[in-house]
Enzyme design. Structure first.
Site, PDB file in Angstrom:
ATOM      1  N   GLY A  24       0.826  -1.215   0.000  1.00 19.57           N
ATOM      2  CA  GLY A  24       0.000   0.000   0.000  1.00 19.57           C
ATOM      3  C   GLY A  24       0.854   1.255   0.000  1.00 19.57           C
ATOM      4  NE  ARG A  28       5.255  -1.643   4.604  1.00 18.63           N
ATOM      5  CZ  ARG A  28       4.044  -1.723   5.122  1.00 18.63           C
ATOM      6  NH1 ARG A  28       3.142  -2.514   4.591  1.00 18.63           N
ATOM      7  NH2 ARG A  28       3.728  -1.027   6.175  1.00 18.63           N
ATOM      8  NE  ARG A  47      -2.759  12.156  -8.311  1.00 16.82           N
ATOM      9  CZ  ARG A  47      -3.817  12.779  -7.796  1.00 16.82           C
ATOM     10  NH1 ARG A  47      -4.130  12.619  -6.547  1.00 16.82           N
ATOM     11  NH2 ARG A  47      -4.568  13.539  -8.552  1.00 16.82           N
ATOM     12  NE  ARG A  91      -4.096  -5.491  -0.130  1.00 16.60           N
ATOM     13  CZ  ARG A  91      -3.619  -4.648   0.791  1.00 16.60           C
ATOM     14  NH1 ARG A  91      -2.670  -3.781   0.469  1.00 16.60           N
ATOM     15  NH2 ARG A  91      -4.063  -4.667   2.029  1.00 16.60           N
ATOM     16  CB  SER A  94      -0.845  -4.284   7.211  1.00 14.29           C
ATOM     17  OG  SER A  94      -1.493  -3.079   6.900  1.00 14.29           O
ATOM     18  CG  ASP A 209      -4.744  -3.602  13.194  1.00 12.78           C
ATOM     19  OD1 ASP A 209      -4.140  -3.297  12.142  1.00 12.78           O
ATOM     20  OD2 ASP A 209      -5.969  -3.764  13.236  1.00 12.78           O
ATOM     21  NE  ARG A 222       1.976  -0.652   9.968  1.00 17.99           N
ATOM     22  CZ  ARG A 222       1.509   0.117  10.929  1.00 17.99           C
ATOM     23  NH1 ARG A 222       1.164  -0.391  12.089  1.00 17.99           N
ATOM     24  NH2 ARG A 222       1.358   1.407  10.747  1.00 17.99           N
TER      25      ARG A 222
HETATM   26  N1  ADE Z   1      -5.289  -2.757   7.594  1.00 19.55           N
HETATM   27  C1  ADE Z   1      -4.566  -3.069   8.681  1.00 19.55           C
HETATM   28  N2  ADE Z   1      -5.320  -3.025   9.785  1.00 19.55           N
HETATM   29  C2  ADE Z   1      -6.566  -2.667   9.370  1.00 19.55           C
HETATM   30  C3  ADE Z   1      -7.781  -2.450  10.042  1.00 19.55           C
HETATM   31  N3  ADE Z   1      -7.860  -2.586  11.352  1.00 19.55           N
HETATM   32  N4  ADE Z   1      -8.855  -2.077   9.299  1.00 19.55           N
HETATM   33  C4  ADE Z   1      -8.747  -1.941   7.972  1.00 19.55           C
HETATM   34  N5  ADE Z   1      -7.633  -2.123   7.290  1.00 19.55           N
HETATM   35  C5  ADE Z   1      -6.545  -2.502   7.977  1.00 19.55           C
END
Ligand code: ADE
Length: 238
Positions: A24, A28, A47, A91, A94, A209, A222
């Site tokens: 994303g 990175r 961009r 892709r 995370s 997370d 990360r």
């Molecule tokens: N990408 C990583 N953590 C996320 C979350 N909690 N909600 C949506 N996209 C995420």
């Protein structure tokens, strides 16, 4: 010399390899290119959405940021597939865990993306709320993970349009009703574009997370620890 598309500007479309790895975050992409690729050459900075092409174990490969959300990956992946002869997009992102069976840093190979988004319907009239990635790419990713002795989990994930929901608890319903193990914000649109253009897409995710335990990783952690999924993607690239 060729005409650039609105969001990607390259002098020669052969500059972009047939397989593009897409994190994303454009920084990175820069990190992956500098850490893993030999002779990385920057091909896009429109961009600041950096894209690089280099070689990995002799194979030509590109890596480019997708931005966050389906609108953003929808734009970049469509231009790559349609106008730059890209065949495969993997892709590497995370995700947030929807179940306590997942731990931070687990790697997931997405086998289905569920979404309440209208992206696929608007883009190509695709009616279902579930889209599969390329089985061929998934098989190659499984093999690469096995060869590297990296454990992966497989399952359906939720591609959400919303990061900050007023009703935070809604994830429990989505987990139960649709069987989604985690949430991210891009795969559904990437898979929809691959389907409508006749190309291939796949997605590897690392748990950053947990919506169940509220544990989270810092952006520095990360950057340093998400290398397992990148190695799998690089290893399988043709
Ligand atoms: N990408 C990583 N953590 C996320 C979350 N909690 N909600 C949506 N996209 C995420």
């Amino acid at each position: 010399m060729m005409i650039p598309t609105p969001h990607i500007e390259v002098k020669d479309k052969n500059t972009i390899a047939k397989t593009v790895i897409m994190p994303g975050d454009p920084l990175r992409a820069k990190f992956i290119a500098e850490k893993f690729l030999e002779n990385p050459v920057l091909f896009n900075s429109v961009r600041n959405m950096y894209g690089y092409t280099g070689t990995y174990k002799g194979k030509r490969i590109s890596v480019m940021g997708s931005g966050m959300g389906m609108a953003s990956i929808g734009i970049y992946s469509y231009e790559l597939f349609k106008f730059y002869d890209v065949e495969n997009i993997i892709r590497v992102g995370s995700c947030g865990a929807y179940t306590d069976e997942l731990n931070l840093y687990d790697v997931i190979l997405v086998d289905e993306a569920y979404s309440e988004s209208t992206f696929a319907k608007c883009q190509s009239g695709y009616e279902s709320d579930i889209i599969e990635p390329s089985e061929k790419l998934n098989e190659q990713l499984r093999t690469a993970a096995k060869n590297l002795k990296i454990e992966i989990k497989e399952g359906r994930i939720h591609s959400s349009d919303v990061f900050y929901r007023e009703n935070f608890e809604v994830f429990k319903e989505i987990n139960k009703k649709y069987g989604c193990m985690a949430v991210e914000m891009e795969s559904f649109a990437l898979f929809a574009n691959a389907k409508s253009t006749g190309k291939n897409a796949a997605c590897l995710l690392t748990v950053s997370d947990s919506l169940v335990t509220h544990e989270a990783t810092s952006s520095e952690e990360r950057q340093l620890s998400f290398t397992k999924m990148m190695e799998i993607a690089l290893e399988m690239a043709e």
